[in-house]
Design an enzyme around this catalytic site. Structure first.
Site, PDB file in Angstrom:
ATOM      1  CG  HIS A 250       0.868   1.240  -3.136  1.00  0.00           C
ATOM      2  ND1 HIS A 250       1.930   0.588  -2.545  1.00  0.00           N
ATOM      3  CD2 HIS A 250       1.405   2.170  -3.943  1.00  0.00           C
ATOM      4  CE1 HIS A 250       3.066   1.117  -2.983  1.00  0.00           C
ATOM      5  NE2 HIS A 250       2.776   2.084  -3.835  1.00  0.00           N
TER       6      HIS A 250
ATOM      7  CG  ASP B 137       2.230  -1.806  -0.360  1.00  0.00           C
ATOM      8  OD1 ASP B 137       1.232  -1.075  -0.421  1.00  0.00           O
ATOM      9  OD2 ASP B 137       3.232  -1.635  -1.066  1.00  0.00           O
TER      10      ASP B 137
ATOM     11  CB  SER C 264       5.488   1.812  -5.708  1.00  0.00           C
ATOM     12  OG  SER C 264       5.587   2.527  -4.516  1.00  0.00           O
TER      13      SER C 264
END
Length: 524
Positions: A178, A143, A458
């Site tokens: 994220h 990520d 996600s």
């Protein structure tokens, strides 16, 4: 697959590469009249391929870790000559991969008091299965890195490792938020008075971080992902979690995940957020579990992609987790002596606090100076959120509360509209209760936080990955494929009976999977 077998699909793929080259981001798009491709070659031929690329006035962008393949950027006119090189096995487009963006107070059992328990933790039964044995499993997160200075993550300490990348930087920083959110869902620490808890909260699970998204962009290449996956395997990962994807296949990428599967690694990826029936990759490969998203009511998320590749579901709507320190937002809402816990900050609201009498502003579709100096209570519907808040502000309102016109809570966005008053959302039931409190003093606050609510497959993916590691930790002699089968067979069936395109086999269930393996054995 032979060189001859791939030639027809390769031509189409290279046409698409010209489109991919137009994207701007930290992955460094190809220059005009050049294209970025993956070249797979025969063992021992790396030096020969480097020379051929240089002779074609191109350059090597990435030597893919663990594979006889490299990503190169060459003039489009040089592709034919490179393709005819006897050492080349195949050439394919280096396709783009992108990242895919409700609580209760802890009672003290099983989590320490003073924390919030995100709804997804209970929904996947993580509160029913202690992570006592989690130290024998390792999850690799591919990520944007992680803010490892975070108050709710740093105590995982030496159990977390990672790598430096010259393009994206150190694994322990996160410029896009994220990866930190994903990490928190997996392993936010169980500690009194601080933040939230993850699926594996007791500082035992091992994690390895490979950072593929950096500060200046929100995409990467399939070559980078294949290399990252192989690095995960080399680091001893049992589970690879990927909250990312793209719309085109990659032979190189698929080979990487197929190889990892044969080595016992379980790879898990997000189904995608386009809300249609297309398949995203790597989720679409047979060697990767594809994860769809549900909300707190176990209803299918409207943004979640649906297709025959969807295998399992996880919580992915309004998921509270960690973000880099100070970069998140939180809200609070009270009227009279009642505090309302269903509020979310409207995305784009200024960080302010307003206290004033509560006034009914209807659906907020017109200016009405009767609410001047008051907090506007507005029903959702008819016009967008930005219009409602702007009309309240232009009427002299000092704060805005938008309550749902359907069951449950929601989060909304002002879509870039700049406002000067704080605005929050509320559930339908809280909205109805507040309508009985008109005229009482209301306080609306939006403030900086170390936590944030995100939507997306996600967010569903790390729930499934963390449950996989949690269950597997009790049965370490099972293979990754067997754990995958057991998770599917123990999932809570939702939607149409059996596997379906929206939910796959259903919502992942930690305790049910544990009970099934304990009773029937691995892979049943």
């Amino acid at each position: 697959m032979t060189k001859h077998d791939t030639r027809a699909s390769k031509t189409l793929g290279l046409c698409l590469a010209a489109l991919a080259a137009g994207v701007i981001g930290n992955a460094s798009a190809a220059a005009p009249d050049t294209t970025r491709v993956i070249v797979a070659f025969k063992p021992g031929a790396a030096a020969s391929i480097r020379s051929a690329v240089a002779a074609a006035h191109g350059n090597v962008k990435l030597e893919i870790f663990g594979m006889n393949a490299m990503a190169v950027e060459v003039p489009t006119t040089a592709l034919k000559g490179l393709d005819n090189n006897p050492n080349v096995e195949y050439i394919e487009e280096d396709v783009v991969r992108k990242p895919f963006a409700l609580t209760t107070p802890s009672t003290g059992t099983p989590y320490a008091s003073g924390q919030l328990v995100p709804y997804g933790i209970k929904l996947v039964q993580a509160d029913q299965l202690p992570d006592t044995n989690a130290g024998n499993r390792k999850i690799c997160i591919i990520d944007s890195g992680v803010d490892f200075s975070h108050e709710d993550l740093k105590d995982n300490g030496s159990n977390v490792t990672g790598e430096y990348d010259s393009g994206t930087g150190w694994w322990y920083t996160d410029e896009t938020h994220h990866g930190t959110h994903v990490f928190g869902t997996i392993a936010a620490v169980n500690q009194s008075g601080v933040g939230v808890v993850g699926v594996n909260p007791n500082k035992a699970l091992k994690l390895h971080i490979v950072k593929v998204f950096g500060a200046n962009g929100a995409w990467t290449y399939s070559s980078t992902l294949a290399s990252a996956a192989n690095k995960c395997g080399s680091a001893g990962a049992n589970v690879i979690t990927m909250s990312l994807g793209g719309g085109s296949k990659s032979i190189t990428e698929q080979r990487a995940f197929d190889s990892l599967q044969t080595k016992g690694v379980l790879s898990i990826a997000a189904a995608g957020n386009s809300g249609n029936a297309t398949t995203s990759y790597p989720a679409g490969y047979g060697s990767v579990m594809s994860v769809a998203a549900v909300d707190e009511n176990k209803a299918y998320a409207s943004f979640s992609q649906y297709n025959n590749d969807v295998e399992i579901s996880g919580p992915g709507v309004s998921v509270l987790s960690t973000v880099p320190m100070g970069t998140g937002e939180d809200s609070s809402l009270s009227v009279g002596t009642t505090s309302y816990g269903s509020s979310f900050p409207m995305d784009g609201s200024p960080q302010q606090t307003a206290t004033a009498p509560l006034a009914d502003f209807g659906i907020g579709d017109t200016v009405n100076t009767a609410v001047s100096g008051k907090v506007c209570l507005i029903q959702r519907g008819t016009v967008d959120f930005a219009t409602k808040v702007t009309n309240c502000q232009n009427s002299g309102g000092v704060g805005a509360i938008i309550y749902n016109n359907a069951a449950g809570s929601f989060s909304g966005t002002l879509n870039g509209t700049v406002t000067s008053i704080p605005s929050v959302s509320a559930s339908d039931t809280d909205g109805a209760a507040m309508k009985a409190q008109l005229g009482q003093s209301a306080t609306v606050a939006v403030k900086a936080s170390n936590y944030a609510y995100f939507d997306g497959t996600s967010m569903a993916t790390p729930h499934v990955s963390a449950v996989a590691a949690l269950v597997w930790s009790y049965f370490p002699t099972c293979t990754g494929s067997q754990i995958r089968t057991s998770l599917n067979n123990s999932a809570l069936d939702l939607g149409a009976a059996g596997r379906d395109v929206h939910y796959g086999y259903g919502l992942v269930q930690a305790k049910a999977a544990y009970d099934r393996i304990k009773s029937l054995g691995c892979g049943k």
